[in-house]
Design a protein around this motif. Structure first.
Motif, mmCIF file in Angstrom:
data_model
loop_
_atom_site.group_PDB
_atom_site.id
_atom_site.type_symbol
_atom_site.label_atom_id
_atom_site.label_comp_id
_atom_site.label_asym_id
_atom_site.label_seq_id
_atom_site.Cartn_x
_atom_site.Cartn_y
_atom_site.Cartn_z
ATOM 1 N N SER A 48 0.828 -1.212 0.000
ATOM 2 C CA SER A 48 0.000 0.000 0.000
ATOM 3 C C SER A 48 0.856 1.252 0.000
ATOM 4 O O SER A 48 0.574 2.211 -0.733
ATOM 5 C CB SER A 48 -0.931 0.002 1.222
ATOM 6 O OG SER A 48 -1.823 -1.078 1.181
ATOM 7 N N ARG A 49 1.920 1.273 0.812
ATOM 8 C CA ARG A 49 2.806 2.434 0.843
ATOM 9 C C ARG A 49 3.464 2.648 -0.519
ATOM 10 O O ARG A 49 3.604 3.786 -0.985
ATOM 11 C CB ARG A 49 3.881 2.268 1.924
ATOM 12 C CG ARG A 49 3.386 2.533 3.334
ATOM 13 C CD ARG A 49 4.546 2.674 4.301
ATOM 14 N NE ARG A 49 5.314 1.453 4.442
ATOM 15 C CZ ARG A 49 5.077 0.518 5.358
ATOM 16 N NH1 ARG A 49 4.071 0.657 6.211
ATOM 17 N NH2 ARG A 49 5.832 -0.552 5.446
ATOM 18 N N PHE A 50 3.851 1.558 -1.153
ATOM 19 C CA PHE A 50 4.479 1.667 -2.467
ATOM 20 C C PHE A 50 3.512 2.252 -3.492
ATOM 21 O O PHE A 50 3.872 3.159 -4.261
ATOM 22 C CB PHE A 50 4.958 0.288 -2.926
ATOM 23 C CG PHE A 50 5.460 0.258 -4.338
ATOM 24 C CD1 PHE A 50 6.668 0.846 -4.666
ATOM 25 C CD2 PHE A 50 4.717 -0.356 -5.336
ATOM 26 C CE1 PHE A 50 7.134 0.831 -5.980
ATOM 27 C CE2 PHE A 50 5.177 -0.386 -6.641
ATOM 28 C CZ PHE A 50 6.386 0.205 -6.966
ATOM 29 N N ILE A 51 2.275 1.749 -3.495
ATOM 30 C CA ILE A 51 1.278 2.251 -4.448
ATOM 31 C C ILE A 51 1.011 3.727 -4.213
ATOM 32 O O ILE A 51 0.936 4.521 -5.169
ATOM 33 C CB ILE A 51 -0.024 1.435 -4.338
ATOM 34 C CG1 ILE A 51 0.199 0.013 -4.883
ATOM 35 C CG2 ILE A 51 -1.160 2.107 -5.096
ATOM 36 C CD1 ILE A 51 -0.981 -0.909 -4.712
ATOM 37 N N ILE A 52 0.893 4.136 -2.944
ATOM 38 C CA ILE A 52 0.646 5.540 -2.626
ATOM 39 C C ILE A 52 1.792 6.417 -3.117
ATOM 40 O O ILE A 52 1.583 7.495 -3.678
ATOM 41 C CB ILE A 52 0.440 5.731 -1.114
ATOM 42 C CG1 ILE A 52 -0.837 5.020 -0.663
ATOM 43 C CG2 ILE A 52 0.366 7.209 -0.754
ATOM 44 C CD1 ILE A 52 -2.094 5.448 -1.357
ATOM 45 N N LYS A 53 3.036 5.962 -2.928
ATOM 46 C CA LYS A 53 4.192 6.735 -3.378
ATOM 47 C C LYS A 53 4.217 6.880 -4.893
ATOM 48 O O LYS A 53 4.504 7.956 -5.425
ATOM 49 C CB LYS A 53 5.485 6.077 -2.886
ATOM 50 C CG LYS A 53 5.730 6.235 -1.398
ATOM 51 C CD LYS A 53 6.990 5.511 -0.950
ATOM 52 C CE LYS A 53 7.200 5.659 0.547
ATOM 53 N NZ LYS A 53 8.409 4.933 1.022
ATOM 54 N N VAL A 54 3.912 5.793 -5.600
ATOM 55 C CA VAL A 54 3.888 5.854 -7.064
ATOM 56 C C VAL A 54 2.795 6.808 -7.538
ATOM 57 O O VAL A 54 3.010 7.638 -8.428
ATOM 58 C CB VAL A 54 3.676 4.450 -7.662
ATOM 59 C CG1 VAL A 54 3.445 4.537 -9.170
ATOM 60 C CG2 VAL A 54 4.884 3.561 -7.371
ATOM 61 N N GLN A 55 1.606 6.719 -6.930
ATOM 62 C CA GLN A 55 0.520 7.605 -7.328
ATOM 63 C C GLN A 55 0.827 9.061 -7.022
ATOM 64 O O GLN A 55 0.512 9.957 -7.807
ATOM 65 C CB GLN A 55 -0.771 7.185 -6.624
ATOM 66 C CG GLN A 55 -1.339 5.875 -7.133
ATOM 67 C CD GLN A 55 -2.617 5.503 -6.427
ATOM 68 O OE1 GLN A 55 -2.707 5.604 -5.206
ATOM 69 N NE2 GLN A 55 -3.595 5.075 -7.164
ATOM 70 N N SER A 56 1.462 9.307 -5.871
ATOM 71 C CA SER A 56 1.825 10.669 -5.505
ATOM 72 C C SER A 56 2.809 11.242 -6.517
ATOM 73 O O SER A 56 2.692 12.403 -6.935
ATOM 74 C CB SER A 56 2.437 10.694 -4.104
ATOM 75 O OG SER A 56 2.812 11.998 -3.734
ATOM 76 N N LYS A 57 3.777 10.440 -6.938
ATOM 77 C CA LYS A 57 4.749 10.880 -7.937
ATOM 78 C C LYS A 57 4.049 11.154 -9.268
ATOM 79 O O LYS A 57 4.359 12.151 -9.945
ATOM 80 C CB LYS A 57 5.821 9.814 -8.114
ATOM 81 C CG LYS A 57 6.919 10.213 -9.090
ATOM 82 C CD LYS A 57 7.996 9.141 -9.171
ATOM 83 C CE LYS A 57 9.100 9.537 -10.141
ATOM 84 N NZ LYS A 57 10.157 8.487 -10.222
ATOM 85 N N MET A 58 3.091 10.305 -9.636
ATOM 86 C CA MET A 58 2.358 10.495 -10.889
ATOM 87 C C MET A 58 1.548 11.782 -10.853
ATOM 88 O O MET A 58 1.503 12.534 -11.834
ATOM 89 C CB MET A 58 1.461 9.287 -11.154
ATOM 90 C CG MET A 58 2.203 8.017 -11.484
ATOM 91 S SD MET A 58 1.129 6.543 -11.534
ATOM 92 C CE MET A 58 -0.010 6.997 -12.826
#
Length: 225
Positions: free
Chosen positions: A202-212
């Motif tokens: 979940s943390r990884f997905i949130i970080k990727v989405q935040s970067k996007m």
């Protein structure tokens, strides 16, 4: 209102919706955002100092990948702590509500450590390299050029996710092939993930989405020039 379970990130936005700060640790939320005198506390170092009673937005992101925005007022702001009182009778807004198994496209390196097939486990002395092309808390789609897998195989995979390592078993549910029969990849379902392992994903997905989102915002800014 907090959807999707455990909150894993908090953002503070200004009046124009620009991000003032975001954090995935050192925050304390009230049991209910609708209670009187609900206070969001964020602790850290070198936090931005905001004027007393300044109106801001607090955006919470949950493990289920729901983003909820609340209106609040600053009640305390020093470089080590920020307190925001959630205003009563304000309507919270669901910014992004995702299904639990939201899938995100990635390109992450990983390794296969072992394969269980027909009740026999093969531990690989030299792990087989894989590429994870999408991931969610339900499973992954991956490619592997070094060995082939069959449906129902149970694999132990290790994947690097934004400076955290996920090691988990996964079952091969499908083998995706091209028209010529060559293997394009494998759809795999995680087996018995712990809460800690789900948090890593979940943390990884949130970080990727935040970067996007940041990249999209910068792209939009360039179009305005």
């Amino acid at each position: 209102m907090i959807l999707g379970g455990k909150v894993i990130k908090v953002e503070v936005l200004d009046e124009k919706g620009e991000r003032i700060l975001e954090t995935d640790k050192n925050f304390v939320l009230p049991r209910s955002m609708s209670d009187e005198d609900s206070i969001v506390m964020i602790k850290g170092r070198y936090l931005p100092e905001l004027d007393y009673n300044r109106i801001v937005s607090v955006v919470t992101t949950t493990k289920g990948n729901d983003r909820i925005k609340y209106t609040g007022a600053v009640t305390m702001s020093i470089d080590s702590q920020l307190n925001i009182r959630i205003l009563r009778n304000n309507d919270s807004q669901v910014l992004q509500e995702r299904r639990r198994y939201y899938k995100i496209k990635v390109d992450e390196a990983g390794r296969i450590l072992s394969v269980l097939r027909d009740e026999e486990t093969q531990t690989l002395d030299l792990p087989a390299r894989i590429k994870v092309l999408d991931i969610n808390v339900g499973g992954v789609f991956m490619t592997c050029d070094q060995m082939e897998f069959e449906k129902q195989d149970i694999i132990t995979l290790e994947v690097d996710l934004a400076h955290e390592t996920l090691i988990s078993e996964a079952k091969v549910l499908r083998v995706q092939r091209a028209q010529d029969g060559s293997i394009l990849g494998y759809g795999c379902e995680f087996q018995g993930l712990t809460a800690a392992q789900e948090d890593i994903i979940s943390r990884f997905i949130i970080k990727v989405q935040s970067k996007m989102r940041q990249q999209q915002a910068e792209k939009n800014d360039l179009t305005k020039i």
